[in-house]
Design a protein around this motif. Structure first.
Motif, mmCIF file in Angstrom:
data_model
loop_
_atom_site.group_PDB
_atom_site.id
_atom_site.type_symbol
_atom_site.label_atom_id
_atom_site.label_comp_id
_atom_site.label_asym_id
_atom_site.label_seq_id
_atom_site.Cartn_x
_atom_site.Cartn_y
_atom_site.Cartn_z
ATOM 1 N N PRO A 215 0.833 -1.208 0.000
ATOM 2 C CA PRO A 215 0.000 0.000 0.000
ATOM 3 C C PRO A 215 0.870 1.262 0.000
ATOM 4 O O PRO A 215 1.908 1.309 0.666
ATOM 5 C CB PRO A 215 -0.797 -0.108 1.304
ATOM 6 N N SER A 216 0.443 2.279 -0.761
ATOM 7 C CA SER A 216 1.235 3.507 -0.882
ATOM 8 C C SER A 216 0.784 4.558 0.132
ATOM 9 O O SER A 216 -0.351 5.031 0.087
ATOM 10 C CB SER A 216 1.115 4.078 -2.295
ATOM 11 N N LEU A 217 1.712 4.940 0.983
ATOM 12 C CA LEU A 217 1.451 5.923 2.037
ATOM 13 C C LEU A 217 0.924 7.255 1.496
ATOM 14 O O LEU A 217 0.230 7.988 2.204
ATOM 15 C CB LEU A 217 2.755 6.182 2.819
ATOM 16 N N LEU A 218 1.262 7.560 0.230
ATOM 17 C CA LEU A 218 0.881 8.850 -0.353
ATOM 18 C C LEU A 218 -0.612 9.157 -0.191
ATOM 19 O O LEU A 218 -1.000 10.312 -0.058
ATOM 20 C CB LEU A 218 1.255 8.836 -1.846
ATOM 21 N N ALA A 219 -1.435 8.111 -0.189
ATOM 22 C CA ALA A 219 -2.883 8.321 -0.107
ATOM 23 C C ALA A 219 -3.404 8.243 1.329
ATOM 24 O O ALA A 219 -4.609 8.341 1.566
ATOM 25 C CB ALA A 219 -3.601 7.288 -0.977
ATOM 26 N N LEU B 217 6.660 3.851 0.001
ATOM 27 C CA LEU B 217 6.888 5.256 0.375
ATOM 28 C C LEU B 217 7.359 6.041 -0.849
ATOM 29 O O LEU B 217 8.436 5.767 -1.392
ATOM 30 C CB LEU B 217 7.953 5.340 1.471
ATOM 31 N N ASP B 218 6.560 7.023 -1.279
ATOM 32 C CA ASP B 218 6.821 7.795 -2.497
ATOM 33 C C ASP B 218 7.474 9.128 -2.174
ATOM 34 O O ASP B 218 6.813 10.050 -1.706
ATOM 35 C CB ASP B 218 5.496 8.075 -3.215
ATOM 36 N N VAL B 219 8.751 9.249 -2.490
ATOM 37 C CA VAL B 219 9.477 10.496 -2.225
ATOM 38 C C VAL B 219 9.592 11.282 -3.531
ATOM 39 O O VAL B 219 10.062 10.747 -4.537
ATOM 40 C CB VAL B 219 10.884 10.196 -1.664
ATOM 41 N N PRO C 80 4.603 9.291 -12.995
ATOM 42 C CA PRO C 80 4.849 9.490 -11.563
ATOM 43 C C PRO C 80 4.628 10.942 -11.145
ATOM 44 O O PRO C 80 4.844 11.871 -11.919
ATOM 45 C CB PRO C 80 6.321 9.098 -11.402
ATOM 46 N N GLY C 81 4.184 11.117 -9.912
ATOM 47 C CA GLY C 81 4.010 12.465 -9.378
ATOM 48 C C GLY C 81 2.741 12.659 -8.559
ATOM 49 O O GLY C 81 2.704 13.505 -7.677
ATOM 50 N N PHE C 82 1.717 11.869 -8.853
ATOM 51 C CA PHE C 82 0.439 12.070 -8.171
ATOM 52 C C PHE C 82 -0.269 10.737 -7.937
ATOM 53 O O PHE C 82 -0.132 9.825 -8.755
ATOM 54 C CB PHE C 82 -0.483 12.970 -9.011
ATOM 55 N N GLY C 83 -1.011 10.672 -6.856
ATOM 56 C CA GLY C 83 -1.884 9.522 -6.631
ATOM 57 C C GLY C 83 -3.199 9.745 -7.362
ATOM 58 O O GLY C 83 -3.475 10.851 -7.851
ATOM 59 N N GLY C 84 -3.992 8.704 -7.455
ATOM 60 C CA GLY C 84 -5.356 8.830 -7.979
ATOM 61 C C GLY C 84 -5.467 9.090 -9.469
ATOM 62 O O GLY C 84 -6.502 9.568 -9.935
ATOM 63 N N GLN C 85 -4.433 8.786 -10.257
ATOM 64 C CA GLN C 85 -4.513 9.011 -11.701
ATOM 65 C C GLN C 85 -5.055 7.774 -12.407
ATOM 66 O O GLN C 85 -5.070 6.674 -11.857
ATOM 67 C CB GLN C 85 -3.125 9.314 -12.271
ATOM 68 N N VAL D 25 4.072 -3.111 -9.952
ATOM 69 C CA VAL D 25 3.380 -2.069 -10.723
ATOM 70 C C VAL D 25 2.863 -1.006 -9.767
ATOM 71 O O VAL D 25 2.551 -1.289 -8.608
ATOM 72 C CB VAL D 25 2.207 -2.640 -11.557
ATOM 73 N N ASP D 26 2.776 0.223 -10.269
ATOM 74 C CA ASP D 26 2.469 1.370 -9.405
ATOM 75 C C ASP D 26 1.655 2.411 -10.165
ATOM 76 O O ASP D 26 2.147 3.006 -11.122
ATOM 77 C CB ASP D 26 3.814 1.968 -8.950
ATOM 78 N N GLY D 27 0.401 2.606 -9.706
ATOM 79 C CA GLY D 27 -0.452 3.648 -10.275
ATOM 80 C C GLY D 27 -1.729 3.086 -10.872
ATOM 81 O O GLY D 27 -1.688 2.219 -11.738
ATOM 82 N N LEU E 100 1.804 -5.573 -6.151
ATOM 83 C CA LEU E 100 0.837 -4.514 -6.454
ATOM 84 C C LEU E 100 0.995 -3.366 -5.462
ATOM 85 O O LEU E 100 0.826 -3.572 -4.260
ATOM 86 C CB LEU E 100 -0.586 -5.064 -6.359
ATOM 87 N N VAL E 101 1.311 -2.168 -5.977
ATOM 88 C CA VAL E 101 1.271 -0.957 -5.150
ATOM 89 C C VAL E 101 -0.136 -0.389 -5.314
ATOM 90 O O VAL E 101 -0.654 -0.339 -6.424
ATOM 91 C CB VAL E 101 2.315 0.081 -5.624
ATOM 92 N N ALA E 102 -0.748 0.036 -4.235
ATOM 93 C CA ALA E 102 -2.072 0.669 -4.355
ATOM 94 C C ALA E 102 -2.190 1.770 -3.322
ATOM 95 O O ALA E 102 -1.965 1.529 -2.127
ATOM 96 C CB ALA E 102 -3.180 -0.360 -4.173
ATOM 97 N N GLY E 103 -2.512 2.976 -3.789
ATOM 98 C CA GLY E 103 -2.652 4.129 -2.907
ATOM 99 C C GLY E 103 -4.102 4.411 -2.613
ATOM 100 O O GLY E 103 -4.653 3.948 -1.599
ATOM 101 N N SER E 104 -4.765 5.154 -3.518
ATOM 102 C CA SER E 104 -6.135 5.579 -3.237
ATOM 103 C C SER E 104 -7.094 4.395 -3.118
ATOM 104 O O SER E 104 -8.056 4.466 -2.350
ATOM 105 C CB SER E 104 -6.610 6.575 -4.296
HETATM 106 C C1 DX5 Z 1 2.712 7.945 -8.132
HETATM 107 C C2 DX5 Z 1 3.207 7.109 -6.973
HETATM 108 C C3 DX5 Z 1 2.267 6.022 -6.584
HETATM 109 C C4 DX5 Z 1 0.929 6.503 -6.092
HETATM 110 C C5 DX5 Z 1 -0.102 5.538 -6.570
HETATM 111 O O1 DX5 Z 1 3.678 8.851 -8.501
HETATM 112 O O2 DX5 Z 1 4.448 6.495 -7.317
HETATM 113 O O3 DX5 Z 1 2.854 5.118 -5.639
HETATM 114 O O4 DX5 Z 1 0.845 6.615 -4.699
HETATM 115 O O5 DX5 Z 1 -1.358 6.047 -6.298
HETATM 116 P P1 DX5 Z 1 -2.699 5.377 -6.799
HETATM 117 O O6 DX5 Z 1 -2.674 3.936 -6.375
HETATM 118 O O7 DX5 Z 1 -3.742 6.193 -6.130
HETATM 119 O O8 DX5 Z 1 -2.711 5.499 -8.313
#
Ligand code: DX5
Ligand code: ZN
Length: 216
Positions: free
Chosen positions: A6-10, A33-35, A140-145, A173-175, A193-197
């Motif tokens: 799970p991606s902390l960004l969300a 962790l997305d820096v 890369p750069g934003f969650g929820g795309q 995979v991420d996004g 699987l990376v998953a944020g939102s």
């Molecule tokens: C995007 C980040 C992702 C992001 C994914 O730049 O690398 O890790 O958090 O977000 P979701 O799962 O919401 O697309």
């Protein structure tokens, strides 16, 4: 069974303690962790002070994704967090082979990340040297795309490259990972699987983590 990161960004940054308690209770395998530095990508997320707090609260291995220029400068600091995996972008590393070696020398697993516009074939000469390849399935750069559909083909291409070269690399995979895209990504050969939102935006995030993990 897939590895779920799970991606902390969300997450809710006002309630990190509660969010990490959820992650610790859940079936999540890792925490992603997305820096971001506002240079390599058009956004800034969080840095080491926040990650140190998270590292104290989180009992799962940390999967650090540096979306920054010159990521090699921060290898010792990421190691000091106790991170398990360090992902650096192919597009940000002039001397990728050396950087991967430095990550290994620091005692971490090393992953190389590809933007959606970078061909999988760029990894022909590096895929045996990494523990994981992270394919960006959004820019890369934003969650929820929105998920980039061509990513499914890219996972298949990477799976073929890994099998042909005898590499042991995992495919992450991420996004845009959700209930619709995840089964297709897994069928194409995804391991992680990376998953944020999809996770943190849910009413019952632990159920979503379990669902992703047990997809056939
Ligand atoms: C995007 C980040 C992702 C992001 C994914 O730049 O690398 O890790 O958090 O977000 P979701 O799962 O919401 O697309
Ligand atoms: Zn990420």
């Amino acid at each position: 069974m897939q590895i779920v990161s799970p991606s902390l960004l969300a997450a809710d940054f006002g309630n990190l303690e509660r969010e990490m308690a959820m992650i610790n209770r859940s079936e999540a395998d890792w925490l992603h962790l997305d820096v971001m530095d506002g240079v390599f990508v058009p956004n800034i997320s969080f840095g080491f002070p926040v990650m140190e707090a998270v590292a104290r609260l989180c009992q799962k291995p940390l999967d650090v994704h540096l979306m920054i220029e010159r990521p090699e400068k921060f290898i010792p600091q990421v190691k000091a967090l106790g991170a398990m995996m360090l992902n650096v972008h192919y597009e940000a590393c002039v001397h990728l082979h050396r950087t991967i070696q430095e990550i290994h020398d620091a005692g971490m697993k090393a992953a190389v990340t590809l933007n959606p516009s970078s061909p999988v074939s760029l990894l022909e000469d590096m895929v045996r040297d990494v523990d994981m390849v992270l394919l960006m399935t959004v820019n890369p750069g934003f969650g929820g795309q929105q998920f980039i559909e061509h990513s499914i083909d890219r996972v298949r291409q990477l799976r073929a490259l890994i099998d042909r070269t005898g590499s042991k690399a995992l495919i992450e995979v991420d996004g845009g990972v959700n209930e619709e895209t995840a089964p297709r990504l897994v069928a194409a050969g995804t391991d992680v699987l990376v998953a944020g939102s999809f996770v943190f935006g849910a009413e019952h995030p632990e159920e979503r983590i379990r669902m992703l993990r047990h997809l056939e």
